[in-house]
Design an enzyme around this catalytic site. Structure first.
Site, mmCIF file in Angstrom:
data_model
loop_
_atom_site.group_PDB
_atom_site.id
_atom_site.type_symbol
_atom_site.label_atom_id
_atom_site.label_comp_id
_atom_site.label_asym_id
_atom_site.label_seq_id
_atom_site.Cartn_x
_atom_site.Cartn_y
_atom_site.Cartn_z
ATOM 1 N N ALA A 47 43.219 6.636 21.924
ATOM 2 C CA ALA A 47 43.536 5.196 21.919
ATOM 3 C C ALA A 47 45.052 5.060 21.963
ATOM 4 O O ALA A 47 45.671 4.406 21.113
ATOM 5 C CB ALA A 47 42.917 4.484 20.719
ATOM 6 N N HIS A 67 52.597 6.546 20.622
ATOM 7 C CA HIS A 67 52.290 7.917 21.045
ATOM 8 C C HIS A 67 53.203 8.335 22.208
ATOM 9 O O HIS A 67 53.710 9.450 22.239
ATOM 10 C CB HIS A 67 50.834 8.029 21.519
ATOM 11 C CG HIS A 67 49.810 7.767 20.459
ATOM 12 N ND1 HIS A 67 49.002 6.649 20.477
ATOM 13 C CD2 HIS A 67 49.437 8.476 19.360
ATOM 14 C CE1 HIS A 67 48.174 6.686 19.440
ATOM 15 N NE2 HIS A 67 48.420 7.775 18.736
ATOM 16 N N LYS A 79 55.418 7.164 11.202
ATOM 17 C CA LYS A 79 54.395 6.160 10.894
ATOM 18 C C LYS A 79 53.449 6.711 9.823
ATOM 19 O O LYS A 79 53.038 6.008 8.909
ATOM 20 C CB LYS A 79 53.631 5.836 12.184
ATOM 21 C CG LYS A 79 52.267 5.236 12.007
ATOM 22 C CD LYS A 79 52.388 3.762 11.848
ATOM 23 C CE LYS A 79 51.093 3.030 11.632
ATOM 24 N NZ LYS A 79 49.860 3.740 11.588
HETATM 25 P P1 AMP Z 1 47.105 9.206 15.672
HETATM 26 O O1 AMP Z 1 46.554 9.182 17.060
HETATM 27 O O2 AMP Z 1 47.101 7.875 15.007
HETATM 28 O O3 AMP Z 1 46.538 10.316 14.845
HETATM 29 O O4 AMP Z 1 48.653 9.537 15.833
HETATM 30 C C1 AMP Z 1 49.080 10.679 16.520
HETATM 31 C C2 AMP Z 1 50.562 10.873 16.269
HETATM 32 O O5 AMP Z 1 51.266 9.734 16.750
HETATM 33 C C3 AMP Z 1 50.894 11.004 14.780
HETATM 34 O O6 AMP Z 1 51.944 11.943 14.619
HETATM 35 C C4 AMP Z 1 51.358 9.617 14.433
HETATM 36 O O7 AMP Z 1 52.243 9.574 13.332
HETATM 37 C C5 AMP Z 1 52.074 9.230 15.707
HETATM 38 N N1 AMP Z 1 52.160 7.779 15.808
HETATM 39 C C6 AMP Z 1 51.132 6.888 15.765
HETATM 40 N N2 AMP Z 1 51.605 5.625 15.825
HETATM 41 C C7 AMP Z 1 52.960 5.741 15.893
HETATM 42 C C8 AMP Z 1 54.031 4.796 15.950
HETATM 43 N N3 AMP Z 1 53.808 3.482 15.949
HETATM 44 N N4 AMP Z 1 55.293 5.266 16.009
HETATM 45 C C9 AMP Z 1 55.536 6.600 15.985
HETATM 46 N N5 AMP Z 1 54.583 7.539 15.927
HETATM 47 C C10 AMP Z 1 53.317 7.117 15.882
#
Ligand code: AMP
Length: 283
Positions: free
Chosen positions: A32, A37, A152
């Site tokens: 998603a 990302h 985040k």
């Molecule tokens: P997730 O798909 O939510 O597990 O996130 C994957 C990676 O993207 C993790 O390292 C999160 O911390 C990073 N991430 C998600 N949202 C953000 C954001 N708004 N800003 C920076 N990094 C993000």
């Protein structure tokens, strides 16, 4: 774009790239994908030859089955978005649950020097065992030179740093700044599930964190967190789960400020059924 569904194919491909002297940066995700990302993937490509992006909704890190079932899965849109960054330098690994866990969908138990018991660890039982299990396994499969994580999920970032330190894993971890929507809401895959009213209400989270940061210059952590709690009591659409000001090294709540420590405010809020987290550096 190279898109691998099984670890053997991915591993063979990466081994060949590394044999040619290419550097590999890695971004683990649950898909998603959004601009947050992509900011990590762009950072990888500014510092490495190739970016491996894994897309895997990891069942063992969800304490809430409903959240797992409803977690958005948008693989075609994810691939299209990654292609806008680079068709040739981005490599996708989107495994099945079987490819990762075979027939044993269980976490390993980890100790992260107590970091796992604070905040998200206290409110989401078993969450960081699940995160540790999947990230360690992905590091073993991808064998990156460097892995990039968003601030985040700041607690997760600190826990991954601890995982690498305690298990002597041969890679470097880089933390990347929080990417926000124009109105300040931290980008998250869960934002897509907010109702319109909750989406309009949600920027209040970051606005309040910013005021908390200003206050922390002159007020105690207790005064600041009590003030934040009061602000959320006036917000009918947002329910505060926690606001904690913690030392970034231990993630333990601060009771007395010290000038040689670094602090962040961490917050978790329910907007209807959707749980949102955010944090801000205070000094
Ligand atoms: P997730 O798909 O939510 O597990 O996130 C994957 C990676 O993207 C993790 O390292 C999160 O911390 C990073 N991430 C998600 N949202 C953000 C954001 N708004 N800003 C920076 N990094 C993000």
């Amino acid at each position: 774009m190279k898109n691998f569904k099984n670890k053997t194919g991915l591993s063979t491909y990466i081994t060949a790239l590394k044999a040619n002297g290419s550097s590999i940066g890695f971004v683990p995700t649950m898909g998603a994908l959004h601009e947050g990302h992509l900011s990590l993937v762009n950072r990888v490509l500014s510092e490495n030859d190739f970016a491996v992006v894994s897309i895997f909704v990891n069942p063992t890190q969800f304490d809430n089955q409903d959240d797992l079932v409803k977690y958005p899965r948008t693989i075609d849109a994810d691939i299209a978005l990654l292609k806008t960054v680079s068709d040739t330098k981005v490599i996708v690994y989107a495994p099945s649950v079987e490819d990762i866990y075979a027939d044993n969908i269980q976490s390993q138990a980890f100790s992260f020097d107590g970091l796992e018991h604070e905040m998200e660890g206290a409110f989401r039982k078993g969450h960081f065992d699940g995160v540790g299990t999947i990230v360690k396994r992905l590091f073993e499969i991808v064998k990156p030179d460097t892995a990039y994580f968003g601030e985040k999920d700041f607690q997760q970032l600190q826990i991954i740093r601890k995982l690498v330190e305690l298990h002597n894993l041969p890679l470097e971890i880089i933390g990347c700044p929080i990417y926000r929507a124009k109105d300040g809401l931290a980008m998250s895959s869960r934002n897509a599930r907010l109702t319109q009213d909750h989406r309009v209400a949600a920027p209040f989270i970051y606005k309040t964190l910013n005021t908390a940061k200003e206050m922390f210059g002159t007020k105690s952590a207790k005064v600041v967190t009590e003030w934040v709690t009061k602000q959320f009591e006036k917000q009918p659409l947002l329910e505060l789960e926690y606001i904690i000001i913690a030392d970034i090294a231990t993630l333990k709540p601060v009771y007395r400020k010290s000038t040689n420590k670094t602090y962040r405010a961490f917050i978790a809020v329910y907007a209807g059924d959707i749980r949102l987290i955010d944090n801000i550096a205070l000094n």
